[in-house]
Design an enzyme around this catalytic site. Structure first.
Site, PDB file in Angstrom:
ATOM      1  N   LYS A  31       0.799  -1.230   0.000  1.00 18.53           N
ATOM      2  CA  LYS A  31       0.000   0.000   0.000  1.00 18.53           C
ATOM      3  C   LYS A  31       0.832   1.280   0.000  1.00 18.53           C
ATOM      4  O   LYS A  31       0.449   2.290   0.586  1.00 18.53           O
ATOM      5  CB  LYS A  31      -1.004   0.022   1.166  1.00 18.53           C
ATOM      6  N   SER A  32       1.965   1.221  -0.662  1.00 22.48           N
ATOM      7  CA  SER A  32       2.873   2.370  -0.649  1.00 22.48           C
ATOM      8  C   SER A  32       3.030   3.038  -2.009  1.00 22.48           C
ATOM      9  O   SER A  32       3.882   3.918  -2.162  1.00 22.48           O
ATOM     10  CB  SER A  32       4.249   1.911  -0.148  1.00 22.48           C
ATOM     11  N   ARG A  50       7.267  -6.852  -9.697  1.00 19.99           N
ATOM     12  CA  ARG A  50       6.922  -6.161  -8.450  1.00 19.99           C
ATOM     13  C   ARG A  50       6.914  -7.120  -7.263  1.00 19.99           C
ATOM     14  O   ARG A  50       6.571  -8.295  -7.423  1.00 19.99           O
ATOM     15  CB  ARG A  50       5.565  -5.473  -8.559  1.00 19.99           C
ATOM     16  N   PHE A  65      -3.989  10.070  -9.831  1.00 19.59           N
ATOM     17  CA  PHE A  65      -4.943   9.176  -9.174  1.00 19.59           C
ATOM     18  C   PHE A  65      -6.222   9.075 -10.014  1.00 19.59           C
ATOM     19  O   PHE A  65      -6.726   7.976 -10.280  1.00 19.59           O
ATOM     20  CB  PHE A  65      -5.251   9.706  -7.767  1.00 19.59           C
ATOM     21  N   THR A  75       2.822   0.971  -5.080  1.00 22.13           N
ATOM     22  CA  THR A  75       3.358  -0.055  -5.986  1.00 22.13           C
ATOM     23  C   THR A  75       2.720   0.056  -7.373  1.00 22.13           C
ATOM     24  O   THR A  75       3.420   0.086  -8.399  1.00 22.13           O
ATOM     25  CB  THR A  75       3.043  -1.470  -5.439  1.00 22.13           C
ATOM     26  N   THR A  76       1.399   0.104  -7.395  1.00 22.04           N
ATOM     27  CA  THR A  76       0.664   0.123  -8.659  1.00 22.04           C
ATOM     28  C   THR A  76       0.973   1.406  -9.430  1.00 22.04           C
ATOM     29  O   THR A  76       1.085   1.406 -10.664  1.00 22.04           O
ATOM     30  CB  THR A  76      -0.851   0.014  -8.363  1.00 22.04           C
ATOM     31  N   LYS A 131      -8.448   6.554  -1.920  1.00 24.78           N
ATOM     32  CA  LYS A 131      -8.391   8.023  -1.767  1.00 24.78           C
ATOM     33  C   LYS A 131      -7.141   8.620  -2.424  1.00 24.78           C
ATOM     34  O   LYS A 131      -7.195   9.711  -2.959  1.00 24.78           O
ATOM     35  CB  LYS A 131      -8.405   8.408  -0.295  1.00 24.78           C
ATOM     36  N   HIS A 173       6.610  -7.230  -2.607  1.00 23.55           N
ATOM     37  CA  HIS A 173       6.605  -6.618  -1.274  1.00 23.55           C
ATOM     38  C   HIS A 173       7.565  -7.362  -0.350  1.00 23.55           C
ATOM     39  O   HIS A 173       7.573  -7.132   0.860  1.00 23.55           O
ATOM     40  CB  HIS A 173       5.213  -6.719  -0.632  1.00 23.55           C
ATOM     41  N   SER A 178      -4.410   2.441   4.558  1.00 26.60           N
ATOM     42  CA  SER A 178      -4.703   1.878   3.239  1.00 26.60           C
ATOM     43  C   SER A 178      -4.710   0.343   3.310  1.00 26.60           C
ATOM     44  O   SER A 178      -5.575  -0.330   2.721  1.00 26.60           O
ATOM     45  CB  SER A 178      -3.651   2.369   2.235  1.00 26.60           C
TER      46      SER A 178
HETATM   47  S1  PPS Z   1      -0.694  -2.877  -3.212  1.00 31.04           S
HETATM   48  O1  PPS Z   1      -1.962  -3.640  -3.034  1.00 31.04           O
HETATM   49  O2  PPS Z   1       0.212  -3.109  -2.075  1.00 31.04           O
HETATM   50  O3  PPS Z   1      -0.050  -3.141  -4.468  1.00 31.04           O
HETATM   51  O4  PPS Z   1      -1.132  -1.346  -3.168  1.00 31.04           O
HETATM   52  P1  PPS Z   1      -0.265  -0.140  -3.715  1.00 31.04           P
HETATM   53  O5  PPS Z   1      -0.441  -0.019  -5.174  1.00 31.04           O
HETATM   54  O6  PPS Z   1       1.130  -0.224  -3.191  1.00 31.04           O
HETATM   55  O7  PPS Z   1      -0.927   1.090  -2.983  1.00 31.04           O
HETATM   56  C1  PPS Z   1      -2.286   1.416  -3.142  1.00 31.04           C
HETATM   57  C2  PPS Z   1      -2.451   2.823  -2.627  1.00 31.04           C
HETATM   58  O8  PPS Z   1      -1.880   3.737  -3.590  1.00 31.04           O
HETATM   59  C3  PPS Z   1      -2.892   4.611  -4.055  1.00 31.04           C
HETATM   60  N1  PPS Z   1      -2.635   4.994  -5.438  1.00 31.04           N
HETATM   61  C4  PPS Z   1      -2.339   6.252  -5.800  1.00 31.04           C
HETATM   62  N2  PPS Z   1      -2.188   7.379  -5.070  1.00 31.04           N
HETATM   63  C5  PPS Z   1      -1.919   8.521  -5.748  1.00 31.04           C
HETATM   64  N3  PPS Z   1      -1.818   8.587  -7.097  1.00 31.04           N
HETATM   65  C6  PPS Z   1      -1.953   7.474  -7.864  1.00 31.04           C
HETATM   66  N4  PPS Z   1      -1.841   7.561  -9.191  1.00 31.04           N
HETATM   67  C7  PPS Z   1      -2.223   6.232  -7.206  1.00 31.04           C
HETATM   68  N5  PPS Z   1      -2.426   4.966  -7.635  1.00 31.04           N
HETATM   69  C8  PPS Z   1      -2.676   4.225  -6.540  1.00 31.04           C
HETATM   70  C9  PPS Z   1      -4.183   3.818  -3.864  1.00 31.04           C
HETATM   71  O9  PPS Z   1      -5.310   4.645  -3.923  1.00 31.04           O
HETATM   72  C10 PPS Z   1      -3.917   3.214  -2.489  1.00 31.04           C
HETATM   73  O10 PPS Z   1      -3.936   4.183  -1.441  1.00 31.04           O
HETATM   74  P2  PPS Z   1      -5.235   4.567  -0.593  1.00 31.04           P
HETATM   75  O11 PPS Z   1      -4.717   5.443   0.515  1.00 31.04           O
HETATM   76  O12 PPS Z   1      -5.837   3.309  -0.073  1.00 31.04           O
HETATM   77  O13 PPS Z   1      -6.145   5.307  -1.527  1.00 31.04           O
END
Ligand code: PPS
Length: 314
Positions: free
Chosen positions: A59-60, A122, A247, A62-63, A276, A124, A156
């Protein structure tokens, strides 16, 4: 011991939801989506010099990093993404394909080993589970590490656990918080994941970025990733990649929003992977006491590291 917790098979008490969906390996709680045999396959896998590993604590961002790397690799052309999905282009190396049958399920690593180079991957995994040639002080492939402040990562993660079936469905934020504080959520401790990569941040094969900096200046992050991947783009191309990776843009894109591929509790209500995407949401969840206890741990673990995380404006 409370009636909602157990120690059976674990080195210390875990909530029932963890006992049902997870196991412990080398002191780390892992979900059955990442069985021991998959972790061992990753650890023993052969690293190629042109691999790029996106490494994060869950949740940091990654995507988000996957999206940026795919677009950079494709010189900013959105067509690289169309008709497919970033999760398919950047495999999650430590998972099995059928978490209900972790002992026999095919592993993602089976596919990863057959992928053509250059690979975007990818993970973790904590350093002790990463491929030897990645976890070393002299990584033999590129590593893009993205760190997010642990309070927002925790919030998250709590939501994510309650929306994908392979992960434990914690009965409340308070229960999750205690496990997170103890480093007993799936994939373990935030500090053990982040700090080793922070220490290696000046290695030429390592790029260490922070989620909060990416939020503040996305084109800058695109430029850093491009340079790291050996690309040189015009400002227009950099802006194009940043615009496609906000986002909002990712949430609206069928090639980027993971909801399209994630099955399960997501159908309950309007839950979304793209929840969010902000800095500071933790303030809506941490009680004063939880915040105080987390800060005590944070100060203890981070002292002397020189790493400063941004928890959002007060
Ligand atoms: S995972 O399941 O571990 O792979 O999740 P990960 O992708 O690492 O993290 C998901 C959180 O990243 C937010 N997210 C973004 N934030 C800002 N901008 C962009 N483009 C973006 N893409 C993904 C996603 O909303 C998750 O955070 P939270 O706080 O839950 O919204």
């Amino acid at each position: 011991m409370s009636k909602d917790s157990t120690t059976e098979g674990f080195s210390s008490r875990v909530p029932d939801c963890v006992a049902e969906s997870c196991f412990e390996y080398q002191g780390v709680i892992l979900s059955y989506i990442t069985p021991k045999r998959a972790i061992d396959a990753v650890r023993n896998s052969k690293v190629r010099p042109d691999d790029l590993y996106i490494v994060t604590y869950p949740k940091s961002g990654t995507t988000w990093a996957e999206q940026l790397c795919v677009l950079v690799k494709g010189d900013g052309e959105k067509s690289t993404l169309e008709g497919t999905h970033i999760m398919k282009l950047v495999p999650f190396i430590e998972i099995c394909l059928d978490h209900r049958n972790p002992e026999t399920s095919p592993l993602k690593m089976d596919e990863v080993e057959k992928m053509p180079s250059p690979r975007l991957l990818r993970t973790h995994c904590l350093p002790k589970f990463l491929p030897y040639d990645v976890s070393t002080d002299d990584p033999k492939a590129k590593v893009l590490y993205v760190a997010r402040n642990p309070k927002d990562a925790a919030v998250s993660y709590y939501h994510f656990c309650n929306y994908v079936p392979p992960l434990p469905s914690y009965p409340s934020w308070d229960v999750f918080f205690e496990e997170f504080l103890a480093g007993r959520v799936p994939q373990g401790s935030w500090f053990e994941n982040v700090l080793p990569w922070w220490r290696k941040r000046n290695h030429p094969n390592v790029l260490f970025l922070k989620y909060e900096d990416m939020k503040k200046d996305l084109p800058k992050a695109v430029k850093q990733i491009a340079e790291f991947m050996g690309k040189s783009f015009t400002d227009d191309v950099i802006q194009k990649i940043a615009d496609a990776s906000t986002f909002k843009a990712m949430k609206e894109s069928s090639s980027s929003n993971p909801d399209i591929l994630i099955k399960g509790r997501i159908d309950e209500g309007n839950k979304s992977f793209m929840r969010k995407g902000i800095v500071g949401d933790w303030k809506n969840y941490f009680s004063d006491d939880q915040n105080k206890r987390f800060d005590e741990l944070y100060n203890k673990e981070m002292t002397g590291s020189g790493l400063e995380m941004d928890f959002g404006s007060p």
